[in-house]
Design an enzyme around this catalytic site. Structure first.
Site, PDB file in Angstrom:
ATOM      1  CG  HIS A  87      -4.313  -5.871  18.820  1.00  0.00           C
ATOM      2  ND1 HIS A  87      -3.280  -6.594  18.257  1.00  0.00           N
ATOM      3  CD2 HIS A  87      -5.438  -6.612  18.662  1.00  0.00           C
ATOM      4  CE1 HIS A  87      -3.768  -7.728  17.776  1.00  0.00           C
ATOM      5  NE2 HIS A  87      -5.075  -7.767  18.004  1.00  0.00           N
ATOM      6  CD  GLU A 133      -8.426  -7.283  20.917  1.00  0.00           C
ATOM      7  OE1 GLU A 133      -8.932  -8.282  20.406  1.00  0.00           O
ATOM      8  OE2 GLU A 133      -7.219  -7.247  21.297  1.00  0.00           O
ATOM      9  CG  ASP A 187      -7.525 -11.858  22.175  1.00  0.00           C
ATOM     10  OD1 ASP A 187      -8.267 -11.568  21.232  1.00  0.00           O
ATOM     11  OD2 ASP A 187      -6.371 -11.390  22.310  1.00  0.00           O
ATOM     12  CG  HIS A 209      -4.369 -14.058  20.373  1.00  0.00           C
ATOM     13  ND1 HIS A 209      -3.856 -14.998  19.494  1.00  0.00           N
ATOM     14  CD2 HIS A 209      -5.214 -13.289  19.666  1.00  0.00           C
ATOM     15  CE1 HIS A 209      -4.368 -14.777  18.305  1.00  0.00           C
ATOM     16  NE2 HIS A 209      -5.193 -13.751  18.366  1.00  0.00           N
ATOM     17  CD  GLU A 241     -10.896 -11.498  19.273  1.00  0.00           C
ATOM     18  OE1 GLU A 241      -9.989 -10.643  19.267  1.00  0.00           O
ATOM     19  OE2 GLU A 241     -10.899 -12.505  18.530  1.00  0.00           O
TER      20      GLU A 241
HETATM   21  O1  G3P Z   1     -10.240  -7.774  18.063  1.00  0.00           O
HETATM   22  C1  G3P Z   1      -9.366  -7.431  17.040  1.00  0.00           C
HETATM   23  C2  G3P Z   1      -8.295  -8.461  16.836  1.00  0.00           C
HETATM   24  O2  G3P Z   1      -7.730  -8.771  18.082  1.00  0.00           O
HETATM   25  C3  G3P Z   1      -8.809  -9.712  16.183  1.00  0.00           C
HETATM   26  O3  G3P Z   1      -7.812 -10.627  15.887  1.00  0.00           O
HETATM   27  O4  G3P Z   1      -6.397 -12.571  16.281  1.00  0.00           O
HETATM   28  O5  G3P Z   1      -5.672 -10.359  17.128  1.00  0.00           O
HETATM   29  O6  G3P Z   1      -7.563 -11.563  18.208  1.00  0.00           O
HETATM   30  P1  G3P Z   1      -6.820 -11.311  16.924  1.00  0.00           P
HETATM   31 MG    MG Z   2      -8.186 -10.072  19.668  1.00  0.00          MG
END
Ligand code: G3P
Ligand code: MG
Length: 240
Positions: free
Chosen positions: A7, A34, A36, A49, A108
């Site tokens: 993450h 993962e 963003d 993020h 993401e």
């Molecule tokens: O993609 C899973 C997770 O990252 C979603 O929430 O806020 O951590 O981007 P966030």
């Molecule tokens: Mg995320």
């Protein structure tokens, strides 16, 4: 076997969404990463993020108000010993780093608070440039954005992010044209996993950090868990 996706990279042990965090995740045996993505003022795709800079960098204000050149000057590693001077990466830099690594890439789209115009097209073009379509899954909390991608005819897998329990989300995902559900841990129910699998959907759950949580989602049979601590999750999964 449940896969381990890191993450924002190995964000429990390094500055999130940075190249060292992705390198560390790969070293720790993650099956996927993962991260963003957002757009700069001059339409570059960057990996960060928050929509604002304060929490993870020494900058101030909105990502969208800064050019790539502005953002490159910022320290995204401050406060993490040994990582000072680490920069906000572009999507292309992340792809450069991981193109030869055997990892899935969960991009993401961070576009539910700011509906970045053209983010989807730019991300798709970069995935295409790098020939990474067979390793990428695109997710978003903005399901209109995902629907737009589905309607555009993309063959990329799409993952529906959500935080609160939904009614029959597997039907919703199929109708939208997605191939995965990405529920929060608290919104992950046994029936959702079961019915999603029957419908041919993946279920990838976030954020799963504690060993007991890792065991729980493994027992539910989720396809991937998304964790800040890939080494720890791997150890728990291997210990069975
Ligand atoms: O993609 C899973 C997770 O990252 C979603 O929430 O806020 O951590 O981007 P966030
Ligand atoms: Mg995320």
């Amino acid at each position: 076997m449940t896969k381990v996706w890191a993450h924002r990279g190995a964000s429990g042990s390094s500055p999130e969404n940075t190249l060292p965090a992705f390198e560390m995740a790969i070293e720790q045996g993650a099956d996927g990463l993962e991260f963003d993505v957002q757009l700069t003022r001059d339409d570059h795709v960057v990996v960060i993020h928050d929509e604002t800079l304060e929490r993870t960098t020494d900058g101030r204000g909105w990502v969208a108000d800064h050019s790539l050149e502005d953002l490159r000057r910022l320290d995204a590693g401050a406060g993490h010993e040994g990582f000072e001077g680490v920069r906000i990466p572009t999507l292309a830099e992340v792809f450069d780093l991981v193109r030869d690594a055997d990892v899935r890439l969960n991009v993401e789209l961070k576009n539910s608070r700011i509906p970045y115009q053209g983010l989807e097209e730019r991300v798709l073009a970069i995935i295409d440039d790098y020939g990474l379509a067979d390793r990428v899954i695109v997710s978003s909390f903005d399901h209109n954005s995902l629907r737009g991608l589905a309607e555009s005819g993309t063959t990329l897998p799409l993952g529906i992010l959500y935080s609160e329990p939904l009614w029959r989300p597997w039907n919703y995902a199929v109708k939208l044209g997605a191939s995965a559900l990405h529920p929060s841990l608290s919104a992950t129910r046994p029936k959702v996993v079961e019915r999603s699998h029957e419908a041919g959907l993946e279920v990838n759950v976030w954020t799963v950090n504690e060993p007991v949580e890792v065991e729980r989602v493994r027992d539910l049979g989720v396809d991937a868990l998304i964790t800040n601590f890939p080494a720890r999750a791997r150890e728990v999964l291997n210990s069975r």
